[in-house]
Motif scaffolding. Structure first.
Motif, PDB file in Angstrom:
ATOM      1  N   LEU A 128       0.817  -1.211   0.000  1.00  0.00           N
ATOM      2  CA  LEU A 128       0.000   0.000   0.000  1.00  0.00           C
ATOM      3  C   LEU A 128       0.849   1.258   0.000  1.00  0.00           C
ATOM      4  O   LEU A 128       0.533   2.240  -0.687  1.00  0.00           O
ATOM      5  CB  LEU A 128      -0.953  -0.005   1.199  1.00  0.00           C
ATOM      6  CG  LEU A 128      -2.078  -1.041   1.139  1.00  0.00           C
ATOM      7  CD1 LEU A 128      -2.856  -1.064   2.450  1.00  0.00           C
ATOM      8  CD2 LEU A 128      -3.017  -0.752  -0.028  1.00  0.00           C
ATOM      9  N   LEU A 129       1.945   1.248   0.727  1.00  0.00           N
ATOM     10  CA  LEU A 129       2.796   2.432   0.795  1.00  0.00           C
ATOM     11  C   LEU A 129       3.437   2.748  -0.554  1.00  0.00           C
ATOM     12  O   LEU A 129       3.776   3.898  -0.833  1.00  0.00           O
ATOM     13  CB  LEU A 129       3.866   2.252   1.874  1.00  0.00           C
ATOM     14  CG  LEU A 129       3.333   2.222   3.321  1.00  0.00           C
ATOM     15  CD1 LEU A 129       4.464   1.976   4.310  1.00  0.00           C
ATOM     16  CD2 LEU A 129       2.581   3.512   3.667  1.00  0.00           C
ATOM     17  N   GLN A 130       3.549   1.732  -1.408  1.00  0.00           N
ATOM     18  CA  GLN A 130       4.119   1.953  -2.739  1.00  0.00           C
ATOM     19  C   GLN A 130       3.177   2.747  -3.653  1.00  0.00           C
ATOM     20  O   GLN A 130       3.596   3.244  -4.694  1.00  0.00           O
ATOM     21  CB  GLN A 130       4.459   0.605  -3.401  1.00  0.00           C
ATOM     22  CG  GLN A 130       5.635  -0.107  -2.760  1.00  0.00           C
ATOM     23  CD  GLN A 130       6.003  -1.388  -3.484  1.00  0.00           C
ATOM     24  OE1 GLN A 130       5.475  -1.701  -4.548  1.00  0.00           O
ATOM     25  NE2 GLN A 130       6.933  -2.144  -2.908  1.00  0.00           N
ATOM     26  N   THR A 131       1.917   2.857  -3.261  1.00  0.00           N
ATOM     27  CA  THR A 131       0.939   3.575  -4.097  1.00  0.00           C
ATOM     28  C   THR A 131       0.958   5.083  -3.860  1.00  0.00           C
ATOM     29  O   THR A 131       0.287   5.829  -4.575  1.00  0.00           O
ATOM     30  CB  THR A 131      -0.491   3.065  -3.832  1.00  0.00           C
ATOM     31  OG1 THR A 131      -0.921   3.484  -2.517  1.00  0.00           O
ATOM     32  CG2 THR A 131      -0.582   1.556  -3.930  1.00  0.00           C
ATOM     33  N   ARG A 132       1.698   5.523  -2.910  1.00  0.00           N
ATOM     34  CA  ARG A 132       1.652   6.920  -2.463  1.00  0.00           C
ATOM     35  C   ARG A 132       1.757   7.954  -3.587  1.00  0.00           C
ATOM     36  O   ARG A 132       0.999   8.938  -3.605  1.00  0.00           O
ATOM     37  CB  ARG A 132       2.754   7.148  -1.418  1.00  0.00           C
ATOM     38  CG  ARG A 132       2.654   8.475  -0.693  1.00  0.00           C
ATOM     39  CD  ARG A 132       3.680   8.557   0.414  1.00  0.00           C
ATOM     40  NE  ARG A 132       3.588   9.813   1.134  1.00  0.00           N
ATOM     41  CZ  ARG A 132       4.342  10.117   2.197  1.00  0.00           C
ATOM     42  NH1 ARG A 132       5.228   9.249   2.647  1.00  0.00           N
ATOM     43  NH2 ARG A 132       4.212  11.279   2.806  1.00  0.00           N
ATOM     44  N   PRO A 133       2.665   7.788  -4.572  1.00  0.00           N
ATOM     45  CA  PRO A 133       2.783   8.817  -5.626  1.00  0.00           C
ATOM     46  C   PRO A 133       1.503   9.027  -6.436  1.00  0.00           C
ATOM     47  O   PRO A 133       1.311  10.096  -7.010  1.00  0.00           O
ATOM     48  CB  PRO A 133       3.908   8.270  -6.511  1.00  0.00           C
ATOM     49  CG  PRO A 133       4.696   7.352  -5.635  1.00  0.00           C
ATOM     50  CD  PRO A 133       3.694   6.739  -4.719  1.00  0.00           C
ATOM     51  N   LEU A 134       0.624   8.027  -6.494  1.00  0.00           N
ATOM     52  CA  LEU A 134      -0.583   8.125  -7.311  1.00  0.00           C
ATOM     53  C   LEU A 134      -1.684   8.970  -6.662  1.00  0.00           C
ATOM     54  O   LEU A 134      -2.725   9.214  -7.270  1.00  0.00           O
ATOM     55  CB  LEU A 134      -1.130   6.733  -7.623  1.00  0.00           C
ATOM     56  CG  LEU A 134      -0.232   5.848  -8.499  1.00  0.00           C
ATOM     57  CD1 LEU A 134      -0.882   4.502  -8.736  1.00  0.00           C
ATOM     58  CD2 LEU A 134       0.057   6.522  -9.834  1.00  0.00           C
ATOM     59  N   PHE A 135      -1.441   9.418  -5.441  1.00  0.00           N
ATOM     60  CA  PHE A 135      -2.469  10.178  -4.729  1.00  0.00           C
ATOM     61  C   PHE A 135      -2.147  11.672  -4.631  1.00  0.00           C
ATOM     62  O   PHE A 135      -2.836  12.407  -3.939  1.00  0.00           O
ATOM     63  CB  PHE A 135      -2.683   9.599  -3.329  1.00  0.00           C
ATOM     64  CG  PHE A 135      -3.330   8.240  -3.361  1.00  0.00           C
ATOM     65  CD1 PHE A 135      -4.698   8.106  -3.537  1.00  0.00           C
ATOM     66  CD2 PHE A 135      -2.561   7.094  -3.246  1.00  0.00           C
ATOM     67  CE1 PHE A 135      -5.297   6.867  -3.590  1.00  0.00           C
ATOM     68  CE2 PHE A 135      -3.149   5.836  -3.303  1.00  0.00           C
ATOM     69  CZ  PHE A 135      -4.514   5.725  -3.474  1.00  0.00           C
ATOM     70  N   GLU A 136      -1.121  12.111  -5.343  1.00  0.00           N
ATOM     71  CA  GLU A 136      -0.715  13.517  -5.257  1.00  0.00           C
ATOM     72  C   GLU A 136      -1.776  14.471  -5.796  1.00  0.00           C
ATOM     73  O   GLU A 136      -1.978  15.547  -5.270  1.00  0.00           O
ATOM     74  CB  GLU A 136       0.622  13.705  -5.990  1.00  0.00           C
ATOM     75  CG  GLU A 136       1.796  13.123  -5.214  1.00  0.00           C
ATOM     76  CD  GLU A 136       3.098  13.203  -5.976  1.00  0.00           C
ATOM     77  OE1 GLU A 136       3.115  13.834  -7.058  1.00  0.00           O
ATOM     78  OE2 GLU A 136       4.106  12.629  -5.505  1.00  0.00           O
TER      79      GLU A 136
END
Length: 286
Positions: A128-136
């Motif tokens: 889940l933490l790897q998805t972080r860039p997609l929420f900018e």
């Protein structure tokens, strides 16, 4: 309060058809698959299809649309090859949700298979933490679906869900979707108003009600604590109709969108949506 009630509608023939189908059953909200849920390769959308999607979103006034991620995805998979495939598919799913400007992406947390539950939970957190860039530049929120605990699936206890939320909430938009059939099968009773009250107090303790964003509304073919994920029409399963009256009348749940996944398809959902609306209009506790 006007409550958002809908169902998981078909996007066959074009993603916008999920909105048309929702409108036909008087749904205020819908859940859909943005791609084939049984294939690793995700679909891509042409501009024409996206234009039709937003046109029908405006026409139908359907709110808080939720995607259900592929059943193949296991973000806690101990097998490295399948974990990479799962993470890639999940990232692509988030991208599709962002294109459609969806409110929620619901997903099953994962399965431990032959590894420990603890390792599985930590792998899910890492995924889940790897998805972080997609929420900018996104308003999307990921929702962990509470599971029945069938087989090696994790996410059937509020403690497990709370662990994942606690480890990720400061980094990505995360929350929980409770499936009534699943949590009943996982031993959380829902048959009376008092049962719902007790369940929500337990959820508050281990996860926090501020992290509860949606409900999957399904009766359960099997009994309390069965650990079997088998949906039944409302009132025809082991939860019973009084449990769903209580759900519609509990003040802690009124603002949450509710998505039917019961057997029977469109005709049944139209009747069940109408039934739930009658329960909502009756303010008396059951």
């Amino acid at each position: 309060m006007h409550q958002l009630i809908g169902a998981h509608t078909s996007a066959s023939g074009g993603v916008y058809n999920a909105l048309i189908n929702g409108h036909e059953i008087n749904a205020g909200t819908i859940q859909l698959f943005t791609s084939n849920q049984k294939q690793w390769k995700g679909r891509t959308y042409k501009k024409e299809e996206l234009d039709l999607w937003f046109e029908h979103l405006e026409k139908t006034q359907i709110k808080k649309v939720m995607s259900h991620a592929s059943y193949l995805i296991n973000l806690g998979c101990p097998n490295e090859i399948n974990l990479i495939k799962s993470r890639t598919a999940f990232l692509e799913e988030i991208e599709r949700c962002n294109l459609l400007k969806l409110t929620y992406l619901n997903f099953h947390p994962g399965a431990a298979l032959k590894e420990s539950v603890e390792l599985c939970l930590d792998t899910i957190v890492e995924s889940l933490l790897q998805t972080r860039p997609l929420f900018e530049n996104s308003d999307l929120r990921l929702l962990l679906e509470a599971t029945a605990g069938q087989g090696s699936n994790v996410g059937h206890s509020f403690e497990q869900l709370g662990y994942i939320v606690e480890k990720t909430k400061d980094h990505i938009p995360i929350g929980v979707c409770i499936d009534t059939c699943h949590i009943f099968a996982a031993s959380y009773d829902l048959r009376t108003y008092e049962d719902w009250d007790n369940m929500l107090k337990t959820f508050e303790t281990h996860v926090g009600l501020k992290h509860l964003y949606a409900l999957h509304v399904n009766d359960s073919k099997f009994g309390l604590g069965s650990r079997k994920d088998r949906h039944a029409p409302l009132g025809e399963g082991e939860i019973g109709i009084e449990g769903f009256k209580a759900m519609m009348q509990h003040p802690a749940l009124m603002a949450l969108p509710k998505y039917l996944e019961t057997p029977g398809g469109m005709p049944a959902w139209k009747e069940e949506i109408a039934l739930l609306k009658t329960f909502a209009s009756n303010k008396k506790k059951v």
